[in-house]
Design an enzyme around this catalytic site. Structure first.
Site, PDB file in Angstrom:
ATOM      1  N   ARG A   1      -5.666   1.984  -8.030  1.00 54.55           N
ATOM      2  CA  ARG A   1      -5.643   2.904  -6.910  1.00 54.55           C
ATOM      3  C   ARG A   1      -6.704   2.612  -5.866  1.00 54.55           C
ATOM      4  NH1 ARG A   1      -5.662   9.130  -8.410  1.00 54.55           N
ATOM      5  NH2 ARG A   1      -3.816   8.369  -9.509  1.00 54.55           N
TER       6      ARG A   1
ATOM      7  N   HIS B   1       6.204   3.228  -6.529  1.00 51.47           N
ATOM      8  CA  HIS B   1       4.941   3.981  -6.472  1.00 51.47           C
ATOM      9  C   HIS B   1       5.223   5.451  -6.770  1.00 51.47           C
ATOM     10  CE1 HIS B   1       0.702   3.963  -5.492  1.00 51.47           C
ATOM     11  NE2 HIS B   1       0.853   5.019  -4.709  1.00 51.47           N
TER      12      HIS B   1
ATOM     13  N   TYR C   1      10.538  11.439  11.879  1.00 57.34           N
ATOM     14  CA  TYR C   1      10.577  11.192  13.322  1.00 57.34           C
ATOM     15  C   TYR C   1      10.147   9.783  13.704  1.00 57.34           C
ATOM     16  CZ  TYR C   1      10.836  16.288  13.555  1.00 57.34           C
ATOM     17  OH  TYR C   1      11.203  17.592  13.394  1.00 57.34           O
TER      18      TYR C   1
END
Length: 768
Positions: A38, A84, A128
């Site tokens: 990570r 993931h 968007y």
């Protein structure tokens, strides 16, 4: 009723172990997962798992740099579903950062839509925006299909994902990285890719090169927002040699001439990771609180580029002085903490020097080169096998046709058949060189399958010649690969050629190839007192009984009637100048410092002093004085203890003030008066007066002081200093000045009791 057998089955699955070991093992597992999967980047491709998975998912979606865009929600969704297994918001945030040219030096994602800005605004929702890969990210993925890296199963075993990307350039240093793991962190600045490749080429030529030599090629970071590095070169060298350090980064600014002597400073580049909107807010706060009195205004005129306007208070202000004050008090100058903690070979966390990071990348590139070469050799061997079968078919075309036409199992027949093999054709299209034919048995299964899949249109002489040419070219290529795999020098030579090609593509001619961050020496202007920067103007300071303070313009009549809040009245009123510093003394014995230039204007009622300094609510203002350097002050408490203090020692630098006279309730600070003369007069609440020499009082910077007068009951009422030759003066009840020149009766040693006050001494026991 509980079944005994079921209870036994439940207890049989339970294990017993010490709590310390159980928690320790689980916490260690969590820590290792955070470190390896990570927070820390891989030294080979410079990516964390989330970034690597995003780019791989985009590649599977065929989002090439020259192709179309795709909704970010689809990209983050595929990444989450296949590779993931974390929140889509976190994945989208990581992808958005890869598209921000003010965050990453060489963007790896080409974003279309609102992906955030340098003001700190968040990207638009993923539904968007659209995205695709950039040329830089394609260079990281180049050769992925050629067995250049290992693949591992994804989180649920349905698919496979690369454990690292081939990375044709040192992305770790090119784009930098930051992350916080368990017990360790990393913070790597971005660098110029052309300079990094030059350093790699030097390291290939001289493997034992020292860190200082590499700094000739990579002098320091190259931030995407530009700026000026003012850290000394020796400090940068130390940071890169050890992997830890800090680098001072300043904004880039220029001076614009407005004519008639007027000017303004224009900031065109701000430091890395500084949000422009918060920077402007901080500078505006400095103006409002008058911490930088020579700055009049700040305006943000930025469009696509950065343009912050800083207006000075006066044209006589030195630009360097103004900017240096801003560098000290705002994020126009920051320190970037360098901590090159990375995963070596994707497993071992280590704080590396720049040489170690580049060495890890070069070793990885060599491994990639060898794996790609072996993969290519396997492909060539397979193709040569097919070509050999096709050429045999051309040499024995009639027999091949017969087998295909009449045999029930043509594939098996082709494999069993004895073939004449003549692989050499003359350069002429009509002549053959016919050596004695060689007899070999059969074809391989691959060759037979290729012959059966051959099209009729391929049965022409030209096609046969093309196959022979292809075979010869592949054999030559294979020989070159064998030679490459057997020679370290050839391998490093090939790696150097590939790096030069990358440098040509992404170097100075690239849109972001030129260096953005420059170097300079820190121009530390002389420390100029704030008073010298303030325009000197007369003011009248007014402080009410309730502690509301203001500054009236000009020296007004001190007896003039002024307006106050209901129930409030004037307490302190005196003439001063804007360059003065005021000493506010509390009954707690603390001295607070105010700048006269920072006082609120006189049009309103002013502001409470308690908002300007940290004066406790239960503490009253004893006095307000204009600071005069080197002047001596007499300070004394209601208990009759006091001493002399130099005003230079009572200036406070913070809102909390400076403790000078130590008092303990119910004792309070009572007297604060400038020292004048050679004697001290003290009067107690018992109306006894004592006069002694000023030299009997010590000069201290802080403390309780010494006993000035002894009291059986009560405490001190007042004290003052005077010149003995001029006598002791006071105002009688009628307001007339009375002076006593013969003070023999009241003269004694310090800490004496004194004698009753002279006739006509004020009833309030004050010298006035």
């Amino acid at each position: 009723m509980v079944d005994d057998s079921s209870e036994e089955n439940m207890t049989s699955h339970l294990t017993s172990e010490p709590l310390r070991r159980a928690i320790g093992e689980r916490y260690l597992t969590y820590a290792l997962s955070t470190i390896m999967h990570r927070a820390l980047p891989d030294a080979r491709d410079g990516l964390k798992p989330v970034h690597r998975r995003i780019l791989y998912a985009m590649r599977r979606l065929r989002l090439s740099s020259s192709g179309g865009f795709l909704k970010s929600a689809k990209i983050s969704g595929d990444t989450m579903g296949d590779f993931h297994p974390h929140g889509d918001a976190a994945i989208y945030d990581a992808m958005a950062r890869l598209a921000q040219d003010f965050t990453i030096r060489y963007p790896l994602v080409d974003g279309q839509g609102n992906f955030g800005n340098i003001d700190g605004d968040n990207p638009a929702a993923s539904r968007y925006t659209e995205a695709r890969m950039t040329v830089m990210s394609e260079a990281l993925l180049q050769g992925l299909d050629e067995d250049s890296v290992d693949f591992r199963p994804n989180y649920d075993g349905r698919l496979e994902e690369p454990s690292v990307l081939p990375a044709s350039y040192p992305n770790l240093l090119a784009n930098g990285s930051s992350g916080i793991a368990v017990g360790m962190a990393t913070n790597i600045p971005p660098h110029n890719i052309g300079e990094l490749i030059n350093a790699c080429l030097h390291l290939i030529k001289s493997p034992n090169a020292v860190d200082d030599t590499l700094l000739q090629y990579v002098p320091g970071p190259d931030f995407p927002t530009g700026g000026v590095i003012v850290e000394p070169a020796e400090n940068i060298a130390q940071a890169y040699a050890t992997g830890r350090g800090s680098i001072r980064l300043r904004a880039r600014w220029t001076v614009e001439d407005l004519g008639r002597g007027q000017w303004q400073a224009v900031v065109t580049e701000i430091p890395y990771q500084v949000q422009k909107s918060k920077l402007v807010e901080r500078i505006a706060e400095l103006i409002q609180t008058k911490k930088i009195p020579i700055l009049a205004d700040v305006r943000d005129e930025s469009a696509e580029d950065i343009r912050l306007i800083l207006e000075p208070k006066s044209k006589n202000v030195d630009p360097d002085v103004l900017l240096n004050m801003l560098f000290r008090n705002s994020d126009l100058e920051v320190r970037f903490s360098l901590n090159m903690n990375v995963l070596i070979d994707g497993v071992t966390p280590k704080v590396c020097s720049m040489k170690e990071v580049l060495r890890a990348f070069l070793d990885f590139r060599r491994d990639v080169l060898c794996r790609r070469s072996r993969h290519r050799m396997e492909k060539i061997d397979h193709r040569l096998e097919v070509l050999e079968g096709l050429i045999i078919a051309y040499l024995n075309l009639d027999r091949v046709i017969d087998i295909i036409r009449y045999d029930d199992d043509p594939k098996a027949a082709l494999i069993r058949e004895d073939w004449d093999r003549d692989f050499v054709r003359a350069t002429s299209e009509t002549d053959y060189v016919s050596p004695a034919p060689r007899k070999e048995i059969g074809l391989t299964e691959v060759q037979a399958e290729a012959i059966l899949n051959m099209r009729l249109r391929s049965l022409r002489k030209l096609e046969e010649m093309e196959l022979v040419s292809e075979r010869d070219a592949l054999k030559e290529e294979r020989a070159g690969l064998v030679e490459l795999l057997g020679s370290d020098d050839l391998q490093w030579k090939r790696i150097a050629e590939e790096l030069r090609a990358v440098r040509k593509t992404f170097g100075k001619d690239h849109a972001r190839g030129a260096r953005l961050t420059t170097f300079a020496e820190a121009s530390e202007a002389e420390e100029v007192p704030i008073e010298a920067m303030i325009e000197r103007e007369p003011i009248t300071v007014v402080c009410s009984k309730m502690g509301w303070i203001r500054a009236m313009t000009g020296h007004i009549d001190l007896k003039r009637e002024l307006k106050f809040k209901d129930g409030d009245e004037a307490r302190f009123i005196f003439h001063a100048e804007t360059t003065d510093r005021l000493l506010v003394v509390g009954t707690n014995g603390r001295f607070y410092t105010l700048s006269a230039a920072n006082l609120p204007g006189g049009r309103g009622m002013g502001e409470p002093v308690r908002l300007m300094v940290d004066l406790p609510n239960d503490v009253e203002i004893l006095d307000i004085l204009i600071h005069k350097p080197d002047r001596k002050l007499l300070v004394a408490s209601s208990a009759g203890d006091g001493f002399i203090v130099n005003e230079n020692d009572v200036i406070a630098q913070t809102r909390t003030g400076k403790q000078v006279l130590n008092v303990k309730a119910p004792t309070v600070a009572l007297v604060i008066k400038p020292v004048e003369g050679d004697s001290v007069a003290v009067v107690g609440e018992n109306r006894k007066v004592l006069v002694f020499g000023l030299d009997e009082l010590p000069e201290m910077g802080r403390g309780k002081g010494v006993r000035m007068q002894k009291y059986k009951d009560g405490g001190m009422s007042d004290a003052r200093t005077f010149t003995r030759a001029d006598g002791l003066s006071w105002l009688d009840p009628a307001g007339r000045t009375r002076t006593e020149t013969d003070l023999t009766e009241w003269t004694g040693k310090r800490a004496g009791t004194g004698r009753m006050a002279p006739r006509g001494f004020p009833r309030d026991n004050k010298f006035n």
